[in-house]
Design a protein around this motif. Sequence first.
Motif, PDB file in Angstrom:
ATOM      1  N   PRO A 283       0.964  -1.324   0.124  1.00 36.19           N
ATOM      2  CA  PRO A 283       0.169   0.190  -0.363  1.00 36.19           C
ATOM      3  C   PRO A 283       1.006   1.610   0.024  1.00 36.19           C
ATOM      4  CG  PRO A 283      -0.035  -1.479   2.337  1.00 36.19           C
ATOM      5  CD  PRO A 283       0.539  -2.163   0.856  1.00 36.19           C
ATOM      6  N   THR A 284       2.069   0.871   0.576  1.00 37.01           N
ATOM      7  CA  THR A 284       3.094   2.947   0.640  1.00 37.01           C
ATOM      8  C   THR A 284       3.203   2.738  -1.123  1.00 37.01           C
ATOM      9  OG1 THR A 284       5.305   1.502   1.429  1.00 37.01           O
ATOM     10  CG2 THR A 284       3.085   2.156   2.928  1.00 37.01           C
ATOM     11  N   SER A 285       3.429   1.445  -1.894  1.00 38.07           N
ATOM     12  CA  SER A 285       4.042   1.794  -3.331  1.00 38.07           C
ATOM     13  C   SER A 285       3.308   3.258  -3.988  1.00 38.07           C
ATOM     14  CB  SER A 285       4.116   0.672  -3.760  1.00 38.07           C
ATOM     15  OG  SER A 285       4.714  -0.014  -3.765  1.00 38.07           O
ATOM     16  N   VAL A 286       3.571   4.141  -3.917  1.00 34.02           N
ATOM     17  CA  VAL A 286       2.878   5.164  -4.642  1.00 34.02           C
ATOM     18  C   VAL A 286       3.134   6.356  -4.339  1.00 34.02           C
ATOM     19  CG1 VAL A 286       0.768   5.548  -2.342  1.00 34.02           C
ATOM     20  CG2 VAL A 286       0.535   6.739  -4.618  1.00 34.02           C
ATOM     21  N   PHE A 287       4.004   7.293  -5.207  1.00 31.38           N
ATOM     22  CA  PHE A 287       5.327   8.697  -4.989  1.00 31.38           C
ATOM     23  C   PHE A 287       4.769   9.800  -5.674  1.00 31.38           C
ATOM     24  CE2 PHE A 287       6.174   3.836  -5.568  1.00 31.38           C
ATOM     25  CZ  PHE A 287       7.082   4.405  -3.680  1.00 31.38           C
ATOM     26  N   LEU A 288       4.839  10.753  -4.937  1.00 35.66           N
ATOM     27  CA  LEU A 288       4.022  12.041  -5.054  1.00 35.66           C
ATOM     28  C   LEU A 288       5.561  12.426  -6.631  1.00 35.66           C
ATOM     29  CD1 LEU A 288       3.492  14.295  -1.917  1.00 35.66           C
ATOM     30  CD2 LEU A 288       2.327  12.294  -3.401  1.00 35.66           C
ATOM     31  N   ILE A 289       4.978  13.360  -7.166  1.00 35.95           N
ATOM     32  CA  ILE A 289       6.280  13.790  -7.970  1.00 35.95           C
ATOM     33  C   ILE A 289       5.816  15.659  -8.226  1.00 35.95           C
ATOM     34  CG2 ILE A 289       7.582  13.982 -10.517  1.00 35.95           C
ATOM     35  CD1 ILE A 289       6.572  10.726 -10.873  1.00 35.95           C
ATOM     36  N   ASP A 290       6.923  16.384  -7.592  1.00 37.06           N
ATOM     37  CA  ASP A 290       6.961  17.809  -8.393  1.00 37.06           C
ATOM     38  C   ASP A 290       6.453  18.232  -9.581  1.00 37.06           C
ATOM     39  OD1 ASP A 290       6.102  19.854  -6.741  1.00 37.06           O
ATOM     40  OD2 ASP A 290       8.049  19.887  -5.244  1.00 37.06           O
ATOM     41  N   HIS A 291       5.899  19.145  -9.828  1.00 35.88           N
ATOM     42  CA  HIS A 291       5.852  19.821 -11.041  1.00 35.88           C
ATOM     43  C   HIS A 291       7.000  21.479 -11.085  1.00 35.88           C
ATOM     44  CE1 HIS A 291       1.805  18.666 -11.839  1.00 35.88           C
ATOM     45  NE2 HIS A 291       2.373  17.449 -11.607  1.00 35.88           N
ATOM     46  N   ALA A 292       7.901  21.386 -11.627  1.00 34.73           N
ATOM     47  CA  ALA A 292       8.659  22.287 -11.847  1.00 34.73           C
ATOM     48  C   ALA A 292       8.488  23.158 -12.742  1.00 34.73           C
ATOM     49  CB  ALA A 292       9.904  21.613 -12.669  1.00 34.73           C
ATOM     50  N   TRP A 293       7.646  23.070 -14.017  1.00 31.70           N
ATOM     51  CA  TRP A 293       6.628  24.621 -14.145  1.00 31.70           C
ATOM     52  C   TRP A 293       5.114  24.244 -14.770  1.00 31.70           C
ATOM     53  CZ3 TRP A 293       7.866  26.211 -19.866  1.00 31.70           C
ATOM     54  CH2 TRP A 293       7.955  26.929 -20.023  1.00 31.70           C
ATOM     55  N   THR A 294       4.439  25.224 -14.312  1.00 34.80           N
ATOM     56  CA  THR A 294       3.063  25.068 -14.392  1.00 34.80           C
ATOM     57  C   THR A 294       2.809  26.947 -14.860  1.00 34.80           C
ATOM     58  OG1 THR A 294       2.448  23.855 -12.375  1.00 34.80           O
ATOM     59  CG2 THR A 294       0.721  24.881 -13.703  1.00 34.80           C
ATOM     60  N   TYR A 295       2.104  26.434 -15.983  1.00 35.65           N
ATOM     61  CA  TYR A 295       2.122  27.867 -17.300  1.00 35.65           C
ATOM     62  C   TYR A 295       1.015  27.214 -18.160  1.00 35.65           C
ATOM     63  CZ  TYR A 295       4.110  24.781 -20.630  1.00 35.65           C
ATOM     64  OH  TYR A 295       4.820  23.863 -21.357  1.00 35.65           O
ATOM     65  N   ARG A 296       0.205  28.388 -18.104  1.00 36.32           N
ATOM     66  CA  ARG A 296      -0.378  29.034 -19.423  1.00 36.32           C
ATOM     67  C   ARG A 296       0.200  29.142 -21.135  1.00 36.32           C
ATOM     68  NH1 ARG A 296      -5.077  29.534 -15.386  1.00 36.32           N
ATOM     69  NH2 ARG A 296      -5.982  28.655 -15.757  1.00 36.32           N
ATOM     70  N   VAL A 297      -0.278  28.610 -21.557  1.00 39.76           N
ATOM     71  CA  VAL A 297       0.695  29.209 -22.997  1.00 39.76           C
ATOM     72  C   VAL A 297       0.796  30.552 -23.472  1.00 39.76           C
ATOM     73  CG1 VAL A 297       0.770  28.053 -25.107  1.00 39.76           C
ATOM     74  CG2 VAL A 297       0.213  26.771 -23.957  1.00 39.76           C
ATOM     75  N   GLU A 298      -0.071  31.476 -23.202  1.00 43.88           N
ATOM     76  CA  GLU A 298       0.317  32.607 -23.649  1.00 43.88           C
ATOM     77  C   GLU A 298       1.492  33.225 -22.539  1.00 43.88           C
ATOM     78  OE1 GLU A 298      -3.467  32.770 -21.177  1.00 43.88           O
ATOM     79  OE2 GLU A 298      -2.559  31.231 -22.381  1.00 43.88           O
ATOM     80  N   SER A 299       1.779  32.570 -20.776  1.00 44.53           N
ATOM     81  CA  SER A 299       2.346  33.390 -20.473  1.00 44.53           C
ATOM     82  C   SER A 299       3.777  32.751 -20.663  1.00 44.53           C
ATOM     83  CB  SER A 299       1.875  33.759 -19.321  1.00 44.53           C
ATOM     84  OG  SER A 299       1.453  32.298 -18.844  1.00 44.53           O
ATOM     85  N   ALA A 300       3.833  31.447 -21.374  1.00 46.15           N
ATOM     86  CA  ALA A 300       5.419  30.870 -21.116  1.00 46.15           C
ATOM     87  C   ALA A 300       6.351  31.802 -21.821  1.00 46.15           C
ATOM     88  CB  ALA A 300       5.327  29.842 -22.226  1.00 46.15           C
TER      89      ALA A 300
END
Length: 648
Positions: free
Chosen positions: A118-135
Amino acid sequence: GTRGIMETSEVEKDTQEQNKEEEEFKHFIDLHGPALKSSRIPPIYWKSLHYKLANEIFDAGHVFGIMQVEQVEDEQEAEDGESDEEAQEEERKKPNPGVELVSKVLVTSENGLQATDPTSVFLIDHAWTYRVESARQQLEQVPGLLQRMASLMHFDFHGEYPDEDVVEQVLEEMWKYNQTYQLSQGTAEEKVPVWYIMDEFGSQVQHSDEPTCSMAPFFYMPEQIAYTILWPLQDLANGDEVTRDYAYGESNPLIRKCRLLPWELADMRAISPFTPEPSDLYYQSIFQENKETLPRPTEAQVYPKDKIFKVYTEMRQVLANLKHPQFVFTDKEEEADILMLYSHIKDYRKLSEERPHVLLNQFPCETMVTVKDCLASVARRVGGTEGAKWLPRTFNLKTELPQFISHYQQNQERGQDNHWICKPWNLARGLDTHITNNLNYVIRQRESTPKVVCKYLEKPVLFERQEVGPVKFDIRYIVLLRSVQPLQLYAYNVFWLRFSNRPFSLDHFDDYQKHFTVMNYTEGAQLKQVHYDDFIPQFEKQYPEYPWKDVQEGLFQSFAELFQAACSRPAPYGICAYPASRAVYAIDLMLKWDANAEGERIMQPQILEVNFSPDCARACKYHPSFYDDVFRTLFLDDTQGCPVTRIV
C-alpha cells in the motif's frame, strides 16, 4: 499502580491519534474521492497517498534512480522510405548533434517495488506550471527557470541566460515534456487549460506501449497544489525500468500512432488528407448534446400591417435603442409577441404547441453556423473535399487528426506554409487560441479542450495605418436571417473594423496584439477605431484595382453560400425552418490574397466565425436607428429606407 495509569493514557493517546487520523483520512476522501477515481489511482494506495501529501513526503528518491543511457539509433527509421543520408542530414539539423544520451528511470531499491504494497505510491513535483500565453515571458523573467528547463530537456548550452534562441528552443521542445489539466470551476479565463512540466525525475520517465507504471496529475485541495502521482502496474525488481504510456487510454492503433508522433516519428502522408462532411450521426449527437427539441410544423402567422408588437427582452441595448412606434416593451414574458433573449431557447416544441404566434430571435439548430466545428462541416457541402473557398482549411482534432497530420506533412514536403491556428470549439474571444507551425504543439492540443485547427492566413490583405505600418484587420458584418424556407437573408450596410496594433509578421505568435484583432477584451491594449465610411476611401487608395463594392459583392456571395449550405437540409442537419424564428448574427471575416481560375490575384474572403446575439453597442452608438432597422426588417418585412441589402 501509577505505571498502570500511565499505560492506559498512552493507549488512549494512541486511540485518539488513530481516530484523528481516521477523521482526517475520511475528510481527504470526501474532498478528493471523485478526483482519485477519475485518475484511476487504486484505492489500496489512498491511505499512504494521503499521508505523503499531508506530510509532504517525497520519497521516490529512495526507490528510483535516473540513469543516462547512450541511445542506439533505431535502424528502422532509415527504412521508412528515407535513405541513410537523409537520416544523417536530419540528425545534423537537430539542435545538438552528437549528444545521444537518453535518461531512463530505473528501480534502484534492493528489494524492488511490490504493486500490492500500500505504500507503493509516490509524489512527483511540478517544475513549471503555466498557461501557454505567458510561457515566453516566464522563461525570460523567472530567475533560474530557463536554465532548469534547458538542462531538463538536455540542451547543451554554455552561454549567458536569458538567451533568445534557448527560449525559442524550450518553447519548441516543451511539447514533448508537458502535460495538461484544467480547472472545472471559475471564469472562462480560469478554465483555460494549464500545462505543466514535471521535475527532473518525472520528466525522464520514458514511453512504453506496455508500461510498468501509471502516472496521473492530482490537485491537492488543502494546499491548492498539483502533483503527479506515480504507482506501479506490476511488481518491479531492482534494475527494472519505470515507463508510462504517453497515449494512455487510446486503443485505436492509428490515433495512437498520431498521438505518439512527437516522440516516435512516423510518415502519415499515405493517409488521404481529404475530409468529407461528417455523417448524420455527428449532427444527431450535437443535437442531443444541445438538448433542444424541434418545433412542430406550424403555419407562418400573418399580422395586420399596423399591429403593435409587445416585446419582452433581456437585452439592455434593445431596451435603450428601440424607438419604432410599432414595438412596445413588456416585462411579462407570457404576454409578449416577440421574445428577444440572450439565453438559448431549448424547448421549441413547447413554444410551437402553446404559443406558435410568438416570434423569436433564435432559430432551432442555429449551432450549425455558430459553433466552429459545425461551421466547418457545413462548409464542406459547398466546396467538395477541400471545403468552401471562404473558410480556412479546417480539421477537427478529435475526429480528423490523421488527415491533418497527412496534410501537414504533405505541405512540408511541398515547401508550403504550415502555420495553423488552434481554437476551442466554443470559447470565443481568442481564449485558449494558439498559432504555431510546430506539429507537436498541434497534436498535443488534442489532450486539452476540444479544438479545431484551421489554416492560419499567411497572406492576409493588410491595411496601412499611420504610425504603425501594415497591419491585419478583420471586418464584422451583421446579417439578419428573416426566414429559412424560403431563405431570406439581409446584410446591414454598415460594417465594423478591428485592427492589430503591431505590424504583421509570421513570428512571435504569443504576441497577442500583433496577431489577434479582438482587442476589446485584453486590458491595456489600445483599441483603434476607424469607421467604415473613412475606411472605404483609404482602402481604395491603397488598393486601386480593388473597388470596395466588388470586394463586398464577394463577401455577400460567401454569406449567401454559407446560409444556403446551412439551410439546405432539414434540422438537425441544418438550421430549422421554424416560421416564427428570426435572428441577428455577426460574421467576422478577413481577406486573404488568392488566385482565381485565370491566375489573377484576388481578395478572397475568409469567414472566421459566426456569432449569435452579438454585442451591438458600437452599432447603437454610431447608428442610433440600428435596432429600429433590425426590427423593421425582421418583424415588419419593411426595408424601405433601411440600410440593409438583401443577399438571398
